[in-house]
Design a protein around this motif. Structure first.
Motif, PDB file in Angstrom:
ATOM      1  N   GLY A 120     -10.905  -0.578  -7.507  1.00 48.02           N
ATOM      2  CA  GLY A 120      -9.486  -1.249  -7.020  1.00 48.02           C
ATOM      3  C   GLY A 120      -8.657  -0.685  -8.782  1.00 48.02           C
ATOM      4  O   GLY A 120      -7.962  -0.782  -8.605  1.00 48.02           O
ATOM      5  N   ARG A 124      -5.545   1.607  -8.403  1.00 47.83           N
ATOM      6  CA  ARG A 124      -4.501   1.308  -9.640  1.00 47.83           C
ATOM      7  C   ARG A 124      -4.372   2.706 -10.292  1.00 47.83           C
ATOM      8  O   ARG A 124      -2.244   3.014 -10.860  1.00 47.83           O
ATOM      9  CB  ARG A 124      -4.828  -0.145 -10.761  1.00 47.83           C
ATOM     10  N   THR A 143      -0.951   0.006  -4.246  1.00 46.94           N
ATOM     11  CA  THR A 143      -0.324  -1.401  -4.321  1.00 46.94           C
ATOM     12  C   THR A 143      -0.721  -2.082  -3.538  1.00 46.94           C
ATOM     13  O   THR A 143      -1.333  -3.204  -3.982  1.00 46.94           O
ATOM     14  CB  THR A 143       1.088  -1.423  -4.497  1.00 46.94           C
ATOM     15  N   GLU A 144      -0.210  -2.548  -2.502  1.00 45.05           N
ATOM     16  CA  GLU A 144      -0.986  -2.971  -1.321  1.00 45.05           C
ATOM     17  C   GLU A 144      -2.970  -2.597  -0.613  1.00 45.05           C
ATOM     18  O   GLU A 144      -3.601  -3.799  -0.710  1.00 45.05           O
ATOM     19  CB  GLU A 144      -0.781  -2.626   0.406  1.00 45.05           C
ATOM     20  N   SER A 146      -4.649  -2.379  -3.984  1.00 46.42           N
ATOM     21  CA  SER A 146      -5.602  -2.418  -4.842  1.00 46.42           C
ATOM     22  C   SER A 146      -4.714  -4.080  -5.384  1.00 46.42           C
ATOM     23  O   SER A 146      -5.696  -5.566  -4.984  1.00 46.42           O
ATOM     24  CB  SER A 146      -4.350  -2.243  -6.164  1.00 46.42           C
ATOM     25  N   ARG A 147      -4.049  -4.347  -4.617  1.00 47.19           N
ATOM     26  CA  ARG A 147      -3.525  -6.314  -4.316  1.00 47.19           C
ATOM     27  C   ARG A 147      -5.129  -7.126  -3.096  1.00 47.19           C
ATOM     28  O   ARG A 147      -5.113  -7.627  -3.179  1.00 47.19           O
ATOM     29  CB  ARG A 147      -2.488  -6.575  -3.755  1.00 47.19           C
ATOM     30  N   ASP A 150      -8.067  -6.478  -5.112  1.00 50.28           N
ATOM     31  CA  ASP A 150      -8.685  -7.297  -5.934  1.00 50.28           C
ATOM     32  C   ASP A 150      -8.575  -9.185  -5.484  1.00 50.28           C
ATOM     33  O   ASP A 150      -9.612  -9.676  -6.110  1.00 50.28           O
ATOM     34  CB  ASP A 150      -7.481  -7.670  -7.305  1.00 50.28           C
ATOM     35  N   LYS A 151      -7.716  -9.368  -4.264  1.00 49.47           N
ATOM     36  CA  LYS A 151      -8.220 -10.782  -3.472  1.00 49.47           C
ATOM     37  C   LYS A 151      -9.921 -10.602  -3.234  1.00 49.47           C
ATOM     38  O   LYS A 151     -10.541 -11.151  -3.592  1.00 49.47           O
ATOM     39  CB  LYS A 151      -7.946 -10.465  -2.549  1.00 49.47           C
TER      40      LYS A 151
END
Length: 164
Positions: A120, A124, A143-144, A146-147, A150-151
């Motif tokens: 992650g 970023r 960004t997708e 990374s998001r 993170d989830k």
């Protein structure tokens, strides 16, 4: 193929596309390693939370496979070649080696959490790198990624976060 790129009508400058392809392929190697690390956890987890973790780790595997596919396809969309063999992933990955002599759910959660966090963080960093180069679409892809990572990290870490 011209100057390491396939002919395409993509209007990003060649230098931008080449730079983005290099970042994408690096992250593809990392993603393939992460995929296999999650599989290692999935196959070998033991303990009272076996079924919950076994299924969670398989969810991680599926989502990381999707991210790997998106990274590879973006490299090809830019006129490059996706480089995603096991040999290349093993040589190029920046992730720490997954411990092979662990079995408890807690140990696998800790190890997989560390790998997810590392991946992650690098996603970023890639957002800033490719955005600075002028490739907003690849930055959006990172960004997708990374998001999503993170989830996944939240879901995995939740198994060792408690006030009990």
């Amino acid at each position: 193929m011209n100057s390491d790129l396939w002919n395409t009508q993509n209007d990003l400058p060649q230098a931008v596309r080449l730079a983005s392809i290099a970042v994408l392929n690096q992250h593809l190697a990392d993603a393939l390693d992460l995929y296999l690390q999650a599989k290692q956890a999935h196959w070998n987890v033991k303990g009272p939370n076996f079924i919950a973790l076994h299924e969670l780790f398989d969810d991680v595997v599926e989502e990381i496979a999707e991210h790997a596919d998106d990274l590879a396809e973006r490299a090809v969309e830019l006129g490059g070649v996706a480089i995603g063999t096991v040999q290349v992933a093993a040589e190029k990955t920046r992730l720490s080696a997954y411990p092979l002599a662990i079995f408890s759910g807690r140990d696998h959660v800790a190890a997989l959490s560390a790998a997810l966090a590392q991946f992650g963080k690098s996603a970023r960093q890639a957002i800033d790198i490719v955005a600075t180069q002028g490739d907003a679409d690849t930055a959006d892809l990172f960004t997708e990624v990374s998001r999503g990572v993170d989830k996944l990290l939240w879901k995995v870490e939740a198994h060792i976060q408690s006030n009990d």
